[in-house]
Enzyme design. Structure first.
Site, PDB file in Angstrom:
ATOM      1  N   CYS A  82       0.902  -1.003  -0.084  1.00  0.00           N
ATOM      2  CA  CYS A  82       0.094  -0.004  -0.106  1.00  0.00           C
ATOM      3  C   CYS A  82       0.948   1.312  -0.036  1.00  0.00           C
ATOM      4  O   CYS A  82       1.667   1.372   0.845  1.00  0.00           O
ATOM      5  CB  CYS A  82      -0.654   0.110   1.339  1.00  0.00           C
ATOM      6  SG  CYS A  82      -1.946   1.168   1.579  1.00  0.00           S
ATOM      7  N   CYS A 193      -1.211   3.453  -6.570  1.00  0.00           N
ATOM      8  CA  CYS A 193      -1.636   3.284  -5.521  1.00  0.00           C
ATOM      9  C   CYS A 193      -2.360   1.785  -5.930  1.00  0.00           C
ATOM     10  O   CYS A 193      -2.821   1.417  -7.134  1.00  0.00           O
ATOM     11  CB  CYS A 193      -3.370   3.855  -5.344  1.00  0.00           C
ATOM     12  SG  CYS A 193      -4.632   2.916  -4.211  1.00  0.00           S
ATOM     13  N   HIS A 195      -4.425  -0.293  -5.571  1.00  0.00           N
ATOM     14  CA  HIS A 195      -5.774  -0.629  -5.980  1.00  0.00           C
ATOM     15  C   HIS A 195      -5.828  -0.376  -7.585  1.00  0.00           C
ATOM     16  O   HIS A 195      -6.655  -1.127  -8.311  1.00  0.00           O
ATOM     17  CB  HIS A 195      -6.985   0.139  -5.258  1.00  0.00           C
ATOM     18  CG  HIS A 195      -7.299  -0.312  -4.081  1.00  0.00           C
ATOM     19  ND1 HIS A 195      -6.642  -0.143  -2.996  1.00  0.00           N
ATOM     20  CD2 HIS A 195      -8.241  -0.901  -3.347  1.00  0.00           C
ATOM     21  CE1 HIS A 195      -6.933  -0.542  -1.756  1.00  0.00           C
ATOM     22  NE2 HIS A 195      -8.182  -1.093  -2.133  1.00  0.00           N
TER      23      HIS A 195
END
Ligand code: DGL
Length: 265
Positions: A82, A193, A195
């Site tokens: 992350c 990021c 994601h």
């Protein structure tokens, strides 16, 4: 127990992978490709996600607490998969656990900035990643080689947390967010990021097919492999390792989404 046996057993402990939610699975996929014999525990803190709009102190506390739990479960190393948690906590974690391989992830600005002479590079990341000192320093390192445009993307990770990787709402969100950069107006985009690689297809379509897209997953996996090797902690078991998913949201749907993202072709 002899020191030798202790080391042998230490090698067979799992590698922990941590993220604020399901995004770090994009890094886990690279780790499994590179380290197929290792066992992995993937922990997502979806209950407290998103991290990117929290304060530095909150993200540091959450990351440190979860890291502690993962080490108590016997993890031999930790990948902070992350970007947001890395900028908030990786340095203090390394101070706290100086002997443990701990690897973080940062936006892949370097390969993007060097992809052609003086490219224009869009860096998509959470508001916190972009605000933090770590990113400012990274940007300063490459500002002569490239024009770097940081773009905070609040809300983008939520689509992935809901399992929406190519729906109409996501398409509209991206069209609005990337309005000024569409039609190949930038040379490269960094997915800063973990994601965002799951929305790569739509990001590519929105920005234009000629835009080169970079993310830090593979580099992070390579760094973990190197750190495990240097510490003598690579598994010597042979055969295929296991992957276990855990999440702070006690929700069967979340674990199902983890599997689905992990298995994506
Ligand atoms: N996946 C995270 C990252 O790489 C953050 C998403 C969030 O919790 O805001 O930055």
């Amino acid at each position: 127990m002899t020191g030798e046996r202790e080391t042998e057993q230490g090698k067979e402990r799992p590698v922990a992978v941590f993220d604020s939610g399901v995004g770090g699975i994009s890094v886990l996929r690279e780790l499994v490709k590179l380290l197929p014999h290792e066992n992995f525990i993937y922990y997502g803190d979806s209950l407290h996600a998103p991290y990117g709009t929290k304060t530095l102190e909150e993200v540091r506390r959450l990351t440190t607490d979860h890291a502690e739990e993962l080490f108590e479960k016997g993890a031999k190393g930790l990948v902070v998969a992350c970007n947001t948690a890395t900028s908030a906590a990786v340095r203090s974690l390394r101070e706290q656990y100086p002997k443990v391989p701990i690897v973080g992830i940062e936006p892949a600005v370097k390969p993007a900035a060097l992809c052609k002479p003086h490219p224009t590079v869009l860096v998509m990341a959470t508001p916190m990643t972009i605000r933090e000192e770590k990113f400012r320093r990274l940007m300063a390192r490459y500002e002569k080689q490239a024009e770097i445009l940081p773009l905070p993307c609040p809300g983008l990770m939520d689509f992935i947390e809901r399992g929406d990787l190519r729906g109409e709402d996501l398409r509209r969100y991206l069209e609005e967010l990337l309005y000024d950069y569409r039609g190949s107006r930038v040379d490269a985009a960094v997915l800063g990021c973990t994601h965002y690689p799951f929305a790569r297809e739509l990001i590519q379509q929105t920005l234009g097919e000629n835009v080169r897209i970079f993310d830090g997953g593979e580099g992070t996996a390579r760094e973990m492999k190197r750190r495990l090797a240097v510490s003598g902690l690579l598994s010597s078991r042979g055969g295929k390792g296991s992957v276990t998913f855990e999440n702070s949201l006690p929700d069967a749907g979340k674990l199902e989404l983890c599997r689905k993202l992990f298995d994506l072709r």
